[in-house]
Motif scaffolding. Structure first.
Motif, PDB file in Angstrom:
ATOM      1  N   ALA A  42       0.826  -1.205   0.000  1.00 30.51           N
ATOM      2  CA  ALA A  42       0.000   0.000   0.000  1.00 30.51           C
ATOM      3  C   ALA A  42       0.864   1.261   0.000  1.00 30.51           C
ATOM      4  CB  ALA A  42      -0.932  -0.006   1.202  1.00 30.51           C
ATOM      5  N   LEU A  43       1.959   1.250   0.763  1.00 32.73           N
ATOM      6  CA  LEU A  43       2.849   2.403   0.785  1.00 32.73           C
ATOM      7  C   LEU A  43       3.557   2.577  -0.559  1.00 32.73           C
ATOM      8  CD1 LEU A  43       4.381   2.019   4.354  1.00 32.73           C
ATOM      9  CD2 LEU A  43       2.892   3.864   3.557  1.00 32.73           C
ATOM     10  N   LYS A  44       3.953   1.479  -1.161  1.00 33.93           N
ATOM     11  CA  LYS A  44       4.570   1.547  -2.487  1.00 33.93           C
ATOM     12  C   LYS A  44       3.594   2.154  -3.491  1.00 33.93           C
ATOM     13  CE  LYS A  44       7.084  -1.402  -5.784  1.00 33.93           C
ATOM     14  NZ  LYS A  44       6.280  -1.190  -6.997  1.00 33.93           N
ATOM     15  N   ALA A  45       2.330   1.746  -3.404  1.00 33.63           N
ATOM     16  CA  ALA A  45       1.311   2.284  -4.304  1.00 33.63           C
ATOM     17  C   ALA A  45       1.113   3.784  -4.070  1.00 33.63           C
ATOM     18  CB  ALA A  45      -0.002   1.539  -4.110  1.00 33.63           C
ATOM     19  N   ARG A  46       1.209   4.230  -2.815  1.00 32.16           N
ATOM     20  CA  ARG A  46       1.056   5.652  -2.521  1.00 32.16           C
ATOM     21  C   ARG A  46       2.208   6.458  -3.108  1.00 32.16           C
ATOM     22  NH1 ARG A  46      -2.479   3.668   0.765  1.00 32.16           N
ATOM     23  NH2 ARG A  46      -3.990   4.954   1.912  1.00 32.16           N
ATOM     24  N   ILE A  47       3.415   5.950  -2.999  1.00 34.04           N
ATOM     25  CA  ILE A  47       4.556   6.649  -3.595  1.00 34.04           C
ATOM     26  C   ILE A  47       4.380   6.740  -5.106  1.00 34.04           C
ATOM     27  CG2 ILE A  47       7.035   6.552  -4.022  1.00 34.04           C
ATOM     28  CD1 ILE A  47       7.361   5.219  -1.293  1.00 34.04           C
ATOM     29  N   GLU A  48       3.973   5.649  -5.724  1.00 35.70           N
ATOM     30  CA  GLU A  48       3.777   5.638  -7.178  1.00 35.70           C
ATOM     31  C   GLU A  48       2.659   6.609  -7.582  1.00 35.70           C
ATOM     32  OE1 GLU A  48       3.009   1.516  -7.835  1.00 35.70           O
ATOM     33  OE2 GLU A  48       5.148   0.974  -7.888  1.00 35.70           O
TER      34      GLU A  48
END
Length: 339
Positions: A42-48
Protein backbone atom coordinates in the motif's frame (compact mmCIF):
# COMPACT_ATOMS: atom_id res chain seq x y z
CA UNK A 1 20.01 10.36 15.58
CA UNK A 2 21.98 13.64 15.18
CA UNK A 3 21.20 16.63 17.39
CA UNK A 4 18.19 18.55 16.16
CA UNK A 5 19.20 21.65 14.22
CA UNK A 6 16.19 22.98 12.35
CA UNK A 7 18.16 24.38 9.41
CA UNK A 8 19.55 20.90 8.65
CA UNK A 9 16.12 19.60 7.67
CA UNK A 10 13.98 19.94 4.57
CA UNK A 11 10.66 18.68 3.28
CA UNK A 12 10.49 17.28 -0.25
CA UNK A 13 8.25 14.96 -2.31
CA UNK A 14 8.68 11.25 -1.61
CA UNK A 15 10.74 9.08 -3.96
CA UNK A 16 10.75 5.36 -4.63
CA UNK A 17 13.92 5.08 -2.52
CA UNK A 18 11.95 6.30 0.55
CA UNK A 19 9.85 3.13 0.75
CA UNK A 20 11.87 1.45 3.53
CA UNK A 21 11.86 4.61 5.63
CA UNK A 22 8.10 5.02 5.25
CA UNK A 23 7.56 1.37 6.20
CA UNK A 24 9.62 1.95 9.35
CA UNK A 25 7.54 5.03 10.22
CA UNK A 26 4.30 3.14 9.63
CA UNK A 27 5.40 0.51 12.14
CA UNK A 28 5.52 3.23 14.80
CA UNK A 29 2.03 4.69 14.30
CA UNK A 30 0.13 2.25 16.50
CA UNK A 31 -2.71 2.05 13.96
CA UNK A 32 -5.45 4.44 12.94
CA UNK A 33 -3.32 6.26 10.34
CA UNK A 34 -5.21 5.59 7.11
CA UNK A 35 -2.73 7.68 5.12
CA UNK A 36 0.26 5.79 6.51
CA UNK A 37 -0.81 2.13 6.47
CA UNK A 38 1.46 -0.51 7.90
CA UNK A 39 1.48 -2.33 4.58
CA UNK A 40 4.44 -2.30 2.21
CA UNK A 41 2.43 -2.76 -0.98
CA UNK A 42 0.00 0.00 0.00
CA UNK A 43 2.85 2.40 0.78
CA UNK A 44 4.57 1.55 -2.49
CA UNK A 45 1.31 2.28 -4.30
CA UNK A 46 1.06 5.65 -2.52
CA UNK A 47 4.56 6.65 -3.59
CA UNK A 48 3.78 5.64 -7.18
CA UNK A 49 0.50 7.59 -7.08
CA UNK A 50 2.31 10.64 -5.76
CA UNK A 51 4.97 10.46 -8.46
CA UNK A 52 2.26 10.13 -11.11
CA UNK A 53 0.42 13.12 -9.64
CA UNK A 54 3.58 15.22 -9.73
CA UNK A 55 4.16 14.31 -13.37
CA UNK A 56 0.58 15.00 -14.45
CA UNK A 57 -0.51 18.28 -16.03
CA UNK A 58 -3.26 19.60 -13.77
CA UNK A 59 -5.37 22.75 -14.12
CA UNK A 60 -7.91 22.13 -11.34
CA UNK A 61 -8.30 20.04 -8.21
CA UNK A 62 -8.54 16.34 -8.99
CA UNK A 63 -7.84 12.92 -7.53
CA UNK A 64 -4.13 13.59 -6.96
CA UNK A 65 -1.99 12.68 -3.95
CA UNK A 66 1.23 14.45 -3.08
CA UNK A 67 3.31 12.56 -0.52
CA UNK A 68 5.99 14.54 1.32
CA UNK A 69 8.85 13.45 3.57
CA UNK A 70 10.95 15.18 6.22
CA UNK A 71 14.64 14.64 5.42
CA UNK A 72 17.80 15.34 7.40
CA UNK A 73 19.93 16.94 4.68
CA UNK A 74 23.40 16.02 6.00
CA UNK A 75 22.59 12.29 6.28
CA UNK A 76 19.58 11.73 4.01
CA UNK A 77 17.62 10.13 6.87
CA UNK A 78 13.84 10.36 6.50
CA UNK A 79 12.09 10.93 9.83
CA UNK A 80 8.62 12.18 8.96
CA UNK A 81 5.90 12.26 6.35
CA UNK A 82 2.79 14.21 5.39
CA UNK A 83 0.31 14.20 2.53
CA UNK A 84 -1.77 16.63 0.50
CA UNK A 85 -4.76 15.52 -1.58
CA UNK A 86 -5.91 17.62 -4.51
CA UNK A 87 -9.52 16.52 -4.18
CA UNK A 88 -11.28 13.94 -2.03
CA UNK A 89 -14.51 12.13 -2.77
CA UNK A 90 -13.87 12.24 -6.52
CA UNK A 91 -13.17 8.62 -7.43
CA UNK A 92 -15.26 7.39 -4.47
CA UNK A 93 -17.43 9.22 -1.88
CA UNK A 94 -15.79 10.74 1.18
CA UNK A 95 -17.92 9.88 4.22
CA UNK A 96 -18.23 11.81 7.47
CA UNK A 97 -20.70 11.97 10.30
CA UNK A 98 -22.25 15.41 10.77
CA UNK A 99 -23.38 15.92 14.37
CA UNK A 100 -26.58 17.88 14.96
CA UNK A 101 -28.83 18.22 18.01
CA UNK A 102 -32.51 17.47 18.47
CA UNK A 103 -34.94 18.35 21.25
CA UNK A 104 -38.24 16.55 21.79
CA UNK A 105 -40.76 17.83 24.31
CA UNK A 106 -43.81 16.15 25.86
CA UNK A 107 -46.26 18.62 27.39
CA UNK A 108 -48.16 15.80 29.11
CA UNK A 109 -45.01 14.49 30.81
CA UNK A 110 -43.43 17.92 31.21
CA UNK A 111 -40.22 16.44 29.89
CA UNK A 112 -37.74 17.50 27.22
CA UNK A 113 -35.41 14.98 25.64
CA UNK A 114 -32.23 16.26 24.00
CA UNK A 115 -29.64 14.23 22.15
CA UNK A 116 -27.07 14.55 19.44
CA UNK A 117 -27.77 12.92 16.08
CA UNK A 118 -25.20 11.55 13.62
CA UNK A 119 -25.92 11.96 9.90
CA UNK A 120 -23.85 10.11 7.28
CA UNK A 121 -22.86 12.79 4.75
CA UNK A 122 -20.56 13.51 1.80
CA UNK A 123 -20.32 17.25 2.48
CA UNK A 124 -16.58 17.40 1.74
CA UNK A 125 -16.62 15.70 -1.67
CA UNK A 126 -14.37 17.76 -3.94
CA UNK A 127 -12.46 19.49 -1.12
CA UNK A 128 -8.70 19.26 -0.77
CA UNK A 129 -7.19 17.54 2.27
CA UNK A 130 -4.04 17.79 4.33
CA UNK A 131 -3.22 14.70 6.35
CA UNK A 132 -0.84 11.85 7.00
CA UNK A 133 1.31 13.93 9.37
CA UNK A 134 3.63 11.67 11.35
CA UNK A 135 7.07 12.19 12.85
CA UNK A 136 9.49 9.70 14.30
CA UNK A 137 9.43 9.96 18.12
CA UNK A 138 13.09 11.01 18.11
CA UNK A 139 12.39 14.24 16.22
CA UNK A 140 9.23 15.55 17.85
CA UNK A 141 11.02 18.67 19.00
CA UNK A 142 12.83 21.73 17.74
CA UNK A 143 10.07 22.94 15.40
CA UNK A 144 10.24 20.00 13.01
CA UNK A 145 6.55 19.21 13.42
CA UNK A 146 5.67 22.76 12.48
CA UNK A 147 8.01 22.64 9.48
CA UNK A 148 6.48 19.42 8.22
CA UNK A 149 2.88 20.54 8.81
CA UNK A 150 3.28 23.96 7.22
CA UNK A 151 5.21 22.61 4.24
CA UNK A 152 1.87 21.27 3.02
CA UNK A 153 0.44 24.78 2.84
CA UNK A 154 3.53 26.01 1.05
CA UNK A 155 3.03 23.22 -1.47
CA UNK A 156 -0.58 24.34 -1.96
CA UNK A 157 0.52 27.96 -2.31
CA UNK A 158 3.05 27.07 -5.01
CA UNK A 159 0.49 24.99 -6.93
CA UNK A 160 -2.77 26.75 -6.09
CA UNK A 161 -4.54 25.66 -9.29
CA UNK A 162 -4.24 22.03 -8.19
CA UNK A 163 -6.33 22.53 -5.07
CA UNK A 164 -9.96 23.27 -4.22
CA UNK A 165 -11.44 26.28 -2.45
CA UNK A 166 -12.00 24.31 0.76
CA UNK A 167 -9.46 22.26 2.68
CA UNK A 168 -10.09 19.65 5.37
CA UNK A 169 -7.95 17.80 7.90
CA UNK A 170 -8.91 14.62 9.75
CA UNK A 171 -7.42 13.95 13.15
CA UNK A 172 -7.05 10.43 14.49
CA UNK A 173 -9.63 9.63 17.15
CA UNK A 174 -9.19 7.95 20.51
CA UNK A 175 -7.59 4.50 20.20
CA UNK A 176 -7.14 2.14 23.15
CA UNK A 177 -3.76 0.63 24.02
CA UNK A 178 -4.76 -2.64 22.35
CA UNK A 179 -5.50 -0.83 19.07
CA UNK A 180 -9.29 -0.95 19.37
CA UNK A 181 -11.60 2.05 18.97
CA UNK A 182 -14.46 2.84 21.41
CA UNK A 183 -16.36 4.67 18.69
CA UNK A 184 -16.00 1.85 16.16
CA UNK A 185 -17.02 -0.74 18.71
CA UNK A 186 -20.10 1.27 19.65
CA UNK A 187 -21.38 1.99 16.15
CA UNK A 188 -19.85 0.95 12.82
CA UNK A 189 -18.30 -2.26 14.09
CA UNK A 190 -21.77 -3.67 14.69
CA UNK A 191 -22.49 -3.57 10.94
CA UNK A 192 -19.22 -4.85 9.52
CA UNK A 193 -18.38 -7.97 11.47
CA UNK A 194 -14.74 -6.94 11.91
CA UNK A 195 -12.78 -5.13 14.56
CA UNK A 196 -11.33 -1.66 14.12
CA UNK A 197 -7.81 -2.82 13.26
CA UNK A 198 -9.14 -5.04 10.47
CA UNK A 199 -11.47 -2.35 9.10
CA UNK A 200 -8.81 0.37 9.25
CA UNK A 201 -6.31 -1.85 7.44
CA UNK A 202 -8.88 -2.86 4.82
CA UNK A 203 -9.80 0.77 4.20
CA UNK A 204 -6.19 1.90 3.84
CA UNK A 205 -5.40 -0.87 1.34
CA UNK A 206 -8.64 -1.37 -0.62
CA UNK A 207 -10.59 1.88 -0.24
CA UNK A 208 -13.90 2.57 1.42
CA UNK A 209 -16.54 1.20 -0.96
CA UNK A 210 -17.43 -1.35 1.72
CA UNK A 211 -18.64 1.57 3.84
CA UNK A 212 -21.14 2.56 1.18
CA UNK A 213 -22.25 -1.06 0.91
CA UNK A 214 -22.88 -1.76 4.59
CA UNK A 215 -23.03 1.47 6.57
CA UNK A 216 -26.53 2.42 7.80
CA UNK A 217 -27.79 5.46 5.90
CA UNK A 218 -30.33 6.62 8.51
CA UNK A 219 -29.50 9.14 11.26
CA UNK A 220 -28.16 7.60 14.46
CA UNK A 221 -29.24 8.93 17.87
CA UNK A 222 -26.24 9.27 20.17
CA UNK A 223 -28.51 8.35 23.09
CA UNK A 224 -28.65 4.81 21.69
CA UNK A 225 -24.87 4.41 21.65
CA UNK A 226 -22.67 3.20 24.51
CA UNK A 227 -21.32 6.02 26.65
CA UNK A 228 -17.79 4.91 25.77
CA UNK A 229 -18.53 5.78 22.13
CA UNK A 230 -20.35 9.03 22.83
CA UNK A 231 -17.64 10.49 25.03
CA UNK A 232 -14.98 10.21 22.28
CA UNK A 233 -17.05 11.78 19.48
CA UNK A 234 -15.01 14.64 18.05
CA UNK A 235 -12.10 13.99 20.41
CA UNK A 236 -8.61 13.65 18.94
CA UNK A 237 -6.05 11.06 20.04
CA UNK A 238 -3.79 12.50 22.78
CA UNK A 239 -0.85 12.35 20.36
CA UNK A 240 -2.79 14.60 17.98
CA UNK A 241 -3.37 17.53 20.32
CA UNK A 242 -0.32 19.37 19.03
CA UNK A 243 -1.43 18.77 15.44
CA UNK A 244 -4.87 20.18 16.26
CA UNK A 245 -3.34 23.32 17.76
CA UNK A 246 -1.25 23.84 14.62
CA UNK A 247 -4.32 23.37 12.41
CA UNK A 248 -6.28 25.88 14.45
CA UNK A 249 -3.41 28.35 14.21
CA UNK A 250 -3.74 28.05 10.43
CA UNK A 251 -7.46 28.83 10.61
CA UNK A 252 -8.98 25.34 10.57
CA UNK A 253 -12.11 24.92 12.68
CA UNK A 254 -14.17 22.01 13.97
CA UNK A 255 -17.67 22.25 12.54
CA UNK A 256 -19.21 19.10 14.04
CA UNK A 257 -17.91 16.62 11.44
CA UNK A 258 -16.27 13.42 12.69
CA UNK A 259 -14.62 10.37 11.18
CA UNK A 260 -16.94 7.38 10.72
CA UNK A 261 -14.26 4.92 11.86
CA UNK A 262 -12.84 6.30 15.09
CA UNK A 263 -14.97 9.41 15.73
CA UNK A 264 -11.98 11.75 15.45
CA UNK A 265 -12.65 15.40 14.54
CA UNK A 266 -12.56 16.73 10.99
CA UNK A 267 -11.55 20.38 10.73
CA UNK A 268 -11.98 22.59 7.67
CA UNK A 269 -11.17 26.04 6.30
CA UNK A 270 -11.44 28.07 3.11
CA UNK A 271 -8.14 27.36 1.35
CA UNK A 272 -7.31 30.99 0.64
CA UNK A 273 -7.75 31.80 4.35
CA UNK A 274 -5.07 29.37 5.51
CA UNK A 275 -2.64 31.50 7.49
CA UNK A 276 0.49 30.35 5.65
CA UNK A 277 -1.08 31.13 2.27
CA UNK A 278 -2.18 34.56 3.50
CA UNK A 279 1.29 35.43 4.86
CA UNK A 280 3.43 33.96 2.05
CA UNK A 281 5.34 36.49 -0.05
CA UNK A 282 7.38 35.98 -3.21
CA UNK A 283 11.08 36.83 -3.13
CA UNK A 284 14.37 36.09 -4.84
CA UNK A 285 17.03 34.30 -2.81
CA UNK A 286 20.19 36.19 -1.94
CA UNK A 287 22.52 33.72 -0.12
CA UNK A 288 25.19 35.23 2.14
CA UNK A 289 27.83 33.61 4.41
CA UNK A 290 25.74 34.28 7.52
CA UNK A 291 22.37 35.78 8.33
CA UNK A 292 21.00 36.87 11.69
CA UNK A 293 17.40 37.30 10.59
CA UNK A 294 14.45 35.65 12.28
CA UNK A 295 13.70 32.05 11.38
CA UNK A 296 11.42 31.94 8.36
CA UNK A 297 9.56 29.27 6.44
CA UNK A 298 10.68 29.26 2.82
CA UNK A 299 9.89 27.08 -0.16
CA UNK A 300 11.25 26.79 -3.67
CA UNK A 301 10.82 24.65 -6.74
CA UNK A 302 7.79 23.17 -8.43
CA UNK A 303 6.26 19.69 -8.17
CA UNK A 304 9.02 17.05 -7.92
CA UNK A 305 11.59 19.80 -7.28
CA UNK A 306 9.60 21.33 -4.41
CA UNK A 307 11.52 21.98 -1.19
CA UNK A 308 10.52 23.60 2.09
CA UNK A 309 12.81 24.49 4.98
CA UNK A 310 13.16 26.81 7.92
CA UNK A 311 16.20 29.02 8.26
CA UNK A 312 17.21 32.58 9.25
CA UNK A 313 16.08 35.05 6.60
CA UNK A 314 15.77 38.79 6.07
CA UNK A 315 13.11 40.00 3.67
CA UNK A 316 14.23 43.18 1.91
CA UNK A 317 11.70 44.17 -0.68
CA UNK A 318 11.75 41.43 -3.29
CA UNK A 319 14.95 39.85 -1.88
CA UNK A 320 15.22 37.19 0.80
CA UNK A 321 18.67 37.15 2.37
CA UNK A 322 19.42 33.60 3.56
CA UNK A 323 22.55 31.82 4.81
CA UNK A 324 24.63 29.85 2.31
CA UNK A 325 24.35 26.82 4.60
CA UNK A 326 20.64 26.56 3.76
CA UNK A 327 21.59 25.38 0.28
CA UNK A 328 19.26 27.80 -1.51
CA UNK A 329 20.47 28.68 -5.05
CA UNK A 330 21.20 32.32 -5.78
CA UNK A 331 18.19 34.09 -7.32
CA UNK A 332 15.92 31.09 -6.71
CA UNK A 333 12.25 32.09 -6.66
CA UNK A 334 11.03 31.64 -3.08
CA UNK A 335 7.88 31.85 -1.07
CA UNK A 336 8.68 33.36 2.32
CA UNK A 337 6.49 33.34 5.44
CA UNK A 338 7.09 33.94 9.17
CA UNK A 339 7.89 30.69 10.97
Amino acid sequence: MPDIRLSDWQVRPARESDLEALCALAELTGGGFTNLPCNRDALKARIERSLASLARKVVEAGDELYLLVLEHRPTGLVRGTAAVFGGIGISSPFYSYKITSISLHSRELSRTFRTRVLHLVNDFDGASEVGGLFLHPDVRTGGLGRLLARSRYMFIARHRERFADRCVAELRGVIRADGSSPFWDGLAGRFFGMDFVEADHFNSVHGNQFIADLMPKYPVYAALLPETAVEVMGVEHPDGRGARRMLEQEGFRFNAYIDIFDGGPTLDVETDRIRTLVEARSARAAPVPSCDGATALISMGQLADFRALACPALLEGERAIVPLAAGVPDQAELLHAPF
